[in-house]
Design an enzyme around this catalytic site. Structure first.
Site, short mmCIF file in Angstrom:
data_model
loop_
_atom_site.label_atom_id
_atom_site.label_comp_id
_atom_site.label_asym_id
_atom_site.label_seq_id
_atom_site.Cartn_x
_atom_site.Cartn_y
_atom_site.Cartn_z
N HIS A 154 -5.61 -4.41 -0.97
CA HIS A 154 -5.51 -3.27 -1.89
C HIS A 154 -5.70 -3.68 -3.34
O HIS A 154 -5.40 -2.90 -4.25
CB HIS A 154 -4.17 -2.56 -1.70
CG HIS A 154 -4.06 -1.85 -0.40
ND1 HIS A 154 -4.60 -0.59 -0.19
CD2 HIS A 154 -3.50 -2.22 0.77
CE1 HIS A 154 -4.37 -0.22 1.06
NE2 HIS A 154 -3.71 -1.19 1.65
N SER A 206 0.78 -1.23 0.00
CA SER A 206 0.00 0.00 0.00
C SER A 206 0.82 1.28 0.00
O SER A 206 0.30 2.33 -0.38
CB SER A 206 -0.95 0.02 1.20
OG SER A 206 -0.21 0.03 2.42
N LYS A 220 -12.33 -1.06 1.37
CA LYS A 220 -11.60 -0.27 0.38
C LYS A 220 -12.41 -0.23 -0.93
O LYS A 220 -13.38 0.49 -1.01
CB LYS A 220 -10.18 -0.80 0.23
CG LYS A 220 -9.36 -0.60 1.51
CD LYS A 220 -7.94 -1.04 1.40
CE LYS A 220 -7.10 -0.60 2.58
NZ LYS A 220 -7.54 -1.13 3.89
#
Length: 407
Positions: A216, A188, A247
């Site tokens: 991610h 990330s 996310k």
């Protein structure tokens, strides 16, 4: 010890080093993301968010909101407690089925966050499997490190994405010793991607399990949003895939996906699952709707990649240094904690742009940065304002511009 004096002295040291974290008071506007209101005392100003992990804007997708409203009307606000005590709501059953299908696995298990899913799953596997050796990538997330540490299993750290070093460590162990290779797909802070196929090859060669953190990448990569493992055709080779709902899927929660026996094993032994209140039914319903949408819709992913490429090209043309990587994360390198905080403050105060500074201990000292995450809902005008503002502040702070190859 005078405890309050100690607390204040430590906070003062953080401020002096430029590493004190200030959380902006933001109110996102439904249907208007990435724009939000920022409150400072009684004052309110409009800002554009450029560092959100709601990568696709799914937190305000109409299908997600409709599903959450419907579940709220049917089931009420909370889950009533832990699943061990209060049972499993039907929305949890449906969501776990969606997640298992997304990753091509037999089963899935929900947790309250990605942090908790990593901590609980890794600590349970490594502590309950006799003589288990964990081989952890050097840049793994804090939640993975804490889970491994809590297990008290032996851990060897291999150099980031260095498969030769990983093989050296594996080859030194008996073939029949239980081994677990823990790594991420997209990292990330630098945005680089793991050499997943090579890691799977080593796992097969040395009789090791693989634990992949895809937080991610889920929603963003692969034909159905299953992550880098799906994109590379490797999901079937991974023992366990861990992901998040907070996310690209736009809500909150974490999960693991794997075999029925392994998910049941973790469900039965993980304290982080057994003793934690379950996600509200409305959250589970919203996550399921988001996953269902992104399994079939390619528009968000295509527009997302186009916007990322546009921002990278504009930063390159302006000479603003940023880390080249194959992912959607754009680390703009400042290299000084005080200047990084100053630039972040000026972006907010003068230009109405919110980008949180990333300083030590999240990243090593000397690599302080602004972590930019373009989304498909950032407009061309948003991009213009961002690049112009960064150029202005780069000149003001007397930071070096760089010549980068066009991307």
């Amino acid at each position: 010890m005078h405890y309050e004096d100690y607390f204040e002295s430590q906070l003062a040291a953080l401020r002096a080093d430029g590493n004190y974290r200030v959380f902006a008071d933001l109110e996102r506007h439904n249907g208007a993301f990435p724009h939000a209101s920022n409150r400072v005392g009684e004052a309110v100003r409009e800002v554009t968010i450029w560092c959100s992990n709601d990568y696709l804007g799914m937190g305000q997708n109409p299908k997600v909101l409709e599903a959450m409203h419907k579940a709220l009307d049917i089931s009420g606000a909370g889950a009533g407690g832990t699943r061990n005590i209060s049972g499993t709501t039907h929305n949890h059953v449906l969501l776990e089925a969606e997640l298992a299908d997304l990753h091509g696995k037999q089963d899935a298990l929900l947790f309250t966050s990605g942090y908790v899913s990593n901590w609980a799953a890794l600590s349970t596997l490594a502590s309950k499997i006799p003589d288990c050796l964990v081989l952890s990538d050097a840049l793994n997330h804090a939640s993975m490190i804490e889970g491994i540490r809590h297990s008290r299993a032996q851990c060897q750290v291999w150099r980031h994405n260095d498969v030769a070093h990983l093989e050296e460590l594996l080859a030194a162990q008996p073939l029949d010793r239980p081994k677990l290779i823990a790594f991420e797909s997209v990292y990330s802070m630098d945005g680089d991607i793991a050499p997943m196929a090579e890691i799977c090859d080593l796992a097969d060669k040395y009789n090791a399990m693989t634990y992949l953190d895809e937080v991610h990448a889920v929603g963003l990569y692969g034909p159905r949003g299953g992550g880098i493992a799906e994109r590379e055709g490797l999901m079937h080779r991974l023992t366990l895939i861990e992901g998040t709902l907070g996310k690209a899927f736009g809500v909150v929660g974490g999960y693991i996906a794997g075999s029925t026996a392994m998910c049941d094993f973790i469900r039965s032994f993980a304290s982080g699952f057994i003793f934690t209140t379950a996600l509200p039914p409305a959250v589970a319903a919203g996550a399921a709707a988001s996953i269902q949408h992104l399994k079939t819709s390619h528009t968000e992913r295509q527009e997302h990649q186009a916007r990322v490429a546009e921002v990278r090209a504009r930063l390159t043309k302006a000479g603003i240094p940023h880390v080249e990587n194959p992912s959607h994360i754009i680390p703009v390198m400042v290299g000084d904690p005080v200047k990084c905080k100053f630039i972040s403050d000026c972006l907010m105060d003068e230009f109405g742009i919110y980008i949180q500074p990333i300083n030590y201990p999240t990243v090593p000292k000397g690599t302080e940065r602004l972590r930019i995450t373009p989304s498909p809902v950032h407009s061309p005008e948003d991009v213009d304002r961002l690049v112009e503002a960064l150029g202005n502040l780069w000149t003001r702070c007397q930071l070096s511009r760089v010549q980068m190859a066009a991307q």
